[in-house]
Scaffold this motif. Structure first.
Motif, PDB file in Angstrom:
ATOM      1  N   THR A 228      32.271  99.581  21.241  1.00  0.00           N
ATOM      2  CA  THR A 228      33.307  98.603  21.528  1.00  0.00           C
ATOM      3  C   THR A 228      34.649  99.157  21.080  1.00  0.00           C
ATOM      4  OG1 THR A 228      33.881  96.251  21.367  1.00  0.00           O
ATOM      5  CG2 THR A 228      33.190  97.334  19.334  1.00  0.00           C
ATOM      6  N   THR A 229      35.717  98.434  21.382  1.00  0.00           N
ATOM      7  CA  THR A 229      37.041  98.746  20.846  1.00  0.00           C
ATOM      8  C   THR A 229      37.663  97.435  20.377  1.00  0.00           C
ATOM      9  OG1 THR A 229      38.516  98.402  22.747  1.00  0.00           O
ATOM     10  CG2 THR A 229      37.254 100.459  22.713  1.00  0.00           C
ATOM     11  N   PHE A 230      38.778  97.539  19.655  1.00  0.00           N
ATOM     12  CA  PHE A 230      39.506  96.374  19.169  1.00  0.00           C
ATOM     13  C   PHE A 230      40.934  96.472  19.694  1.00  0.00           C
ATOM     14  CE2 PHE A 230      35.967  97.009  16.427  1.00  0.00           C
ATOM     15  CZ  PHE A 230      35.619  95.776  15.884  1.00  0.00           C
ATOM     16  N   HIS A 231      41.243  95.699  20.744  1.00  0.00           N
ATOM     17  CA  HIS A 231      42.566  95.736  21.375  1.00  0.00           C
ATOM     18  C   HIS A 231      43.404  94.564  20.901  1.00  0.00           C
ATOM     19  CE1 HIS A 231      45.828  95.879  24.139  1.00  0.00           C
ATOM     20  NE2 HIS A 231      45.402  94.874  24.891  1.00  0.00           N
ATOM     21  N   TRP A 232      44.641  94.860  20.462  1.00  0.00           N
ATOM     22  CA  TRP A 232      45.558  93.845  19.941  1.00  0.00           C
ATOM     23  C   TRP A 232      46.517  93.472  21.069  1.00  0.00           C
ATOM     24  CZ3 TRP A 232      43.103  92.851  15.644  1.00  0.00           C
ATOM     25  CH2 TRP A 232      42.404  93.882  15.020  1.00  0.00           C
ATOM     26  N   HIS A 233      46.078  92.511  21.873  1.00  0.00           N
ATOM     27  CA  HIS A 233      46.732  92.184  23.133  1.00  0.00           C
ATOM     28  C   HIS A 233      48.110  91.563  22.884  1.00  0.00           C
ATOM     29  CE1 HIS A 233      46.309  90.704  27.473  1.00  0.00           C
ATOM     30  NE2 HIS A 233      47.461  90.214  27.049  1.00  0.00           N
ATOM     31  N   GLY A 234      49.163  92.258  23.337  1.00  0.00           N
ATOM     32  CA  GLY A 234      50.530  91.785  23.203  1.00  0.00           C
ATOM     33  C   GLY A 234      51.271  92.337  22.011  1.00  0.00           C
ATOM     34  N   LEU A 235      50.560  92.998  21.083  1.00  0.00           N
ATOM     35  CA  LEU A 235      51.202  93.561  19.899  1.00  0.00           C
ATOM     36  C   LEU A 235      51.793  94.921  20.243  1.00  0.00           C
ATOM     37  CD1 LEU A 235      51.570  92.622  16.944  1.00  0.00           C
ATOM     38  CD2 LEU A 235      49.605  94.046  16.345  1.00  0.00           C
ATOM     39  N   GLU A 236      53.061  95.121  19.883  1.00  0.00           N
ATOM     40  CA  GLU A 236      53.760  96.367  20.209  1.00  0.00           C
ATOM     41  C   GLU A 236      53.531  97.392  19.095  1.00  0.00           C
ATOM     42  OE1 GLU A 236      57.382  94.545  22.909  1.00  0.00           O
ATOM     43  OE2 GLU A 236      57.743  94.863  20.767  1.00  0.00           O
ATOM     44  N   VAL A 237      52.415  98.091  19.203  1.00  0.00           N
ATOM     45  CA  VAL A 237      52.027  99.087  18.203  1.00  0.00           C
ATOM     46  C   VAL A 237      51.897 100.449  18.867  1.00  0.00           C
ATOM     47  CG1 VAL A 237      50.881  97.450  16.668  1.00  0.00           C
ATOM     48  CG2 VAL A 237      49.604  98.461  18.558  1.00  0.00           C
ATOM     49  N   PRO A 238      51.924 101.550  18.099  1.00  0.00           N
ATOM     50  CA  PRO A 238      51.723 102.878  18.704  1.00  0.00           C
ATOM     51  C   PRO A 238      50.408 102.937  19.465  1.00  0.00           C
ATOM     52  CG  PRO A 238      52.502 103.090  16.441  1.00  0.00           C
ATOM     53  CD  PRO A 238      52.214 101.635  16.652  1.00  0.00           C
ATOM     54  N   GLY A 239      50.349 103.814  20.468  1.00  0.00           N
ATOM     55  CA  GLY A 239      49.159 103.923  21.297  1.00  0.00           C
ATOM     56  C   GLY A 239      47.900 104.221  20.511  1.00  0.00           C
ATOM     57  N   THR A 240      48.039 104.927  19.384  1.00  0.00           N
ATOM     58  CA  THR A 240      46.872 105.265  18.563  1.00  0.00           C
ATOM     59  C   THR A 240      46.245 104.042  17.909  1.00  0.00           C
ATOM     60  OG1 THR A 240      48.378 105.711  16.728  1.00  0.00           O
ATOM     61  CG2 THR A 240      47.665 107.606  18.062  1.00  0.00           C
ATOM     62  N   GLU A 241      47.009 102.942  17.787  1.00  0.00           N
ATOM     63  CA  GLU A 241      46.515 101.735  17.130  1.00  0.00           C
ATOM     64  C   GLU A 241      46.182 100.625  18.125  1.00  0.00           C
ATOM     65  OE1 GLU A 241      46.790 102.252  13.333  1.00  0.00           O
ATOM     66  OE2 GLU A 241      46.762 104.038  14.587  1.00  0.00           O
ATOM     67  N   ASP A 242      46.431 100.840  19.397  1.00  0.00           N
ATOM     68  CA  ASP A 242      46.373  99.782  20.410  1.00  0.00           C
ATOM     69  C   ASP A 242      44.964  99.309  20.722  1.00  0.00           C
ATOM     70  OD1 ASP A 242      47.654  98.211  22.642  1.00  0.00           O
ATOM     71  OD2 ASP A 242      46.378  99.527  23.844  1.00  0.00           O
ATOM     72  N   GLY A 243      43.967 100.169  20.580  1.00  0.00           N
ATOM     73  CA  GLY A 243      42.586  99.758  20.816  1.00  0.00           C
ATOM     74  C   GLY A 243      42.178  99.720  22.265  1.00  0.00           C
ATOM     75  N   GLY A 244      42.742 100.616  23.069  1.00  0.00           N
ATOM     76  CA  GLY A 244      42.363 100.718  24.467  1.00  0.00           C
ATOM     77  C   GLY A 244      41.009 101.390  24.635  1.00  0.00           C
ATOM     78  N   PRO A 245      40.614 101.687  25.884  1.00  0.00           N
ATOM     79  CA  PRO A 245      39.261 102.212  26.144  1.00  0.00           C
ATOM     80  C   PRO A 245      38.991 103.579  25.532  1.00  0.00           C
ATOM     81  CG  PRO A 245      40.590 102.165  28.154  1.00  0.00           C
ATOM     82  CD  PRO A 245      41.351 101.403  27.135  1.00  0.00           C
TER      83      PRO A 245
END
Length: 504
Positions: free
Chosen positions: A141-158
């Protein structure tokens, strides 16, 4: 300039959705040409299949939701508590569990830190926290912080997959205005199923400004999260996604609010703030107050609107949020009041138990001297063109499916660009697509050349796009990294209706 909120007493909501993807600015014309050819080939090859597709979801004729019987008090997700004497501030664990939706039939579900959904994470504007995320599922799984403006390394995409039994610590900085956001999984080809089984939670960025408007803010009392979702259950009362899913968007007939079946809410304050999330895989909701009153929308996805808007309806697609105020002070306590759908089925009945009588509420106001869109922003040329197309597993963005090894677009950090997103109809008329971009809160410039509605004049990360419609967005990325843009019909996302933009 002084803005006044005239708090009303009604509610109507309509929800819908889709998403998009694009290519490098230098090759937009070539991509669009090849996309046209690809679409024509797909239509030629699959025309016969489309005509008789029993699995295709007709989103103009969706199954009605069952009315709430009002037998269960609405569950309010708990607030996530800070860790003590630890090297991280919060811990979020994806885990399996069971939930008693029906008497005598426990349902297998997923949840964060519990059996279903997850706790609400509250951050203050400007606050930086470390969150330990742990996967106790039997699948990645991943943990995506939807709407939070964070660096790509912290975003939790696929690309940020966490394997079963593993954990990591991410750093989240709430360097953006106060807003109602959320978190959910984002593993490619498994997002829809994991959300369907229960993985979702709210994430608030809270005001620190002492001069902020005095809005209701007591969590669970006059400030209420509402996660609207629909579900299908099999004959064994299970969320058997593989047998129940529809590749054009899984839509159910059972209504859940905060994971509660047959919910009701006891209202104890005359002025109530509701933070509404369309957490469905694909359903477009229409909500109304049963007494036909109005309400005041104060915020959209990314924070307060340019000015509050009194409304009797609002359209939200999957993943969109809205904050509204409802004034119950003039409503009779013995009058049936509920949030209903377009068929009049009650989704969330209210029981009024208000202290302090029924005197009229005073207006709430705030001052906003800024301009929502500057003239120079409106006049910027289109630099990225994105075409959404198809249905089921034939969905594409600019004629392409998602490839984790391919960068589709590049954009410089801090530089505003105009993205034009076109929802190309197919031979069956096309579908509404909710389009979401990670890592940014954008502004809607126009819809088919027209100024956006007042309730869309605020920061957004998702936007509903009708078939045949062209929507222009002002997009600025505050951080560097690789981010997704995609349709938020989760089955379309899993089927490859997604692209990557590199911010440098």
């Amino acid at each position: 300039m002084k803005k006044s909120i005239l708090t009303g007493a009604g509610l109507l909501l309509i929800l819908t959705g889709c998403t998009n993807i694009t290519t490098e600015q230098q090759s937009v014309e070539q991509t669009m040409e090849s996309g046209e050819m690809q679409h024509e080939e797909n239509m030629d090859m699959n025309h016969g299949d489309m005509e008789g597709m029993e699995e295709h979801m007709d989103h103009d004729n969706i199954p009605p939701l069952q009315a709430s019987k009002g037998t269960q008090e609405l569950v309010i997700p708990p607030l996530l508590e800070k860790q003590k004497e630890s090297d991280f501030d919060y811990e979020v664990v994806a885990q399996e569990g069971t939930t008693q939706f029906f008497d005598g039939s426990p349902t297998n579900t997923y949840g964060y830190n519990g059996n279903l959904l997850g706790p609400t994470l509250q951050l203050k504007e400007g606050e930086t926290v470390k969150v330990k995320v742990r996967n106790e599922l039997n699948e990645p799984t991943t943990f995506h912080w939807h709407g939070l403006e964070v660096p790509g390394t912290e975003d939790g995409g696929p690309s940020d997959v966490i394997q079963p039994g593993e954990s990591k610590i991410v750093t989240l900085k709430a360097d953006q205005p106060a807003a109602t956001l959320w978190y959910h999984p984002h593993p490619h080809k498994s997002t829809a199923e994991q959300v369907f089984k229960g993985l979702a939670g709210m994430l608030y960025v809270e005001e620190t400004d002492e001069e902020a408007p005095a809005l209701p803010h007591t969590y669970g009392v006059d400030d209420i999260p509402l996660i609207f979702q629909d579900r299908l259950f099999d004959e064994n009362k299970q969320l058997d996604y593989k047998n129940l899913m529809n590749s054009d968007g899984t839509i159910g007939d059972v209504s859940l609010v905060n994971g509660t079946i047959n919910p009701k809410l006891t209202v104890t304050k005359p002025l109530m703030r509701f933070r509404i999330l369309n957490g469905a895989n694909a359903r477009n909701y229409t909500f109304r107050l049963s007494n036909g009153a109005t309400f005041t929308q104060i915020a959209s996805d990314g924070g307060l609107l340019h000015e509050p808007v009194e409304m009797d309806e609002i359209t939200l697609s999957p993943s969109e949020r809205a904050e509204i105020l409802i004034d119950f002070s003039a409503m009779e306590s013995d009058e049936p009041i509920a949030i209903t759908d377009e068929e009049g089925n009650a989704l969330l009945p209210f029981d009024l138990d208000i202290d302090g009588g029924t005197e009229e509420m005073e207006s709430i106001s705030w001052t906003d001297d800024t301009t929502f869109l500057k003239e120079e922003e409106k006049s910027l040329p289109v630099s990225k063109e994105i075409e959404l197309f198809g249905m089921m597993d034939k969905v594409t963005i600019n004629g392409k499916k998602f490839d984790p090894e391919r960068i589709d677009l590049r954009q410089k950090k801090g530089v505003s660009e105009v993205w034009e997103v076109y929802n190309k109809p197919d031979e069956m008329g096309g579908m509404i697509h909710p389009f979401h971009i990670h890592g940014t809160q954008f502004k809607i410039i126009s819809r088919d050349g027209r100024e956006p509605a007042p309730n869309e004049q605020g920061l957004k990360d998702s936007v509903l796009i009708e078939p045949g419609e062209r929507v222009r967005l002002l997009v600025t990325f505050p951080e560097e990294g690789i981010y997704m843009y995609h349709c938020h019909i989760l089955e379309h996302e899993d089927n490859g209706m997604m692209g990557q933009v590199e911010v440098y």
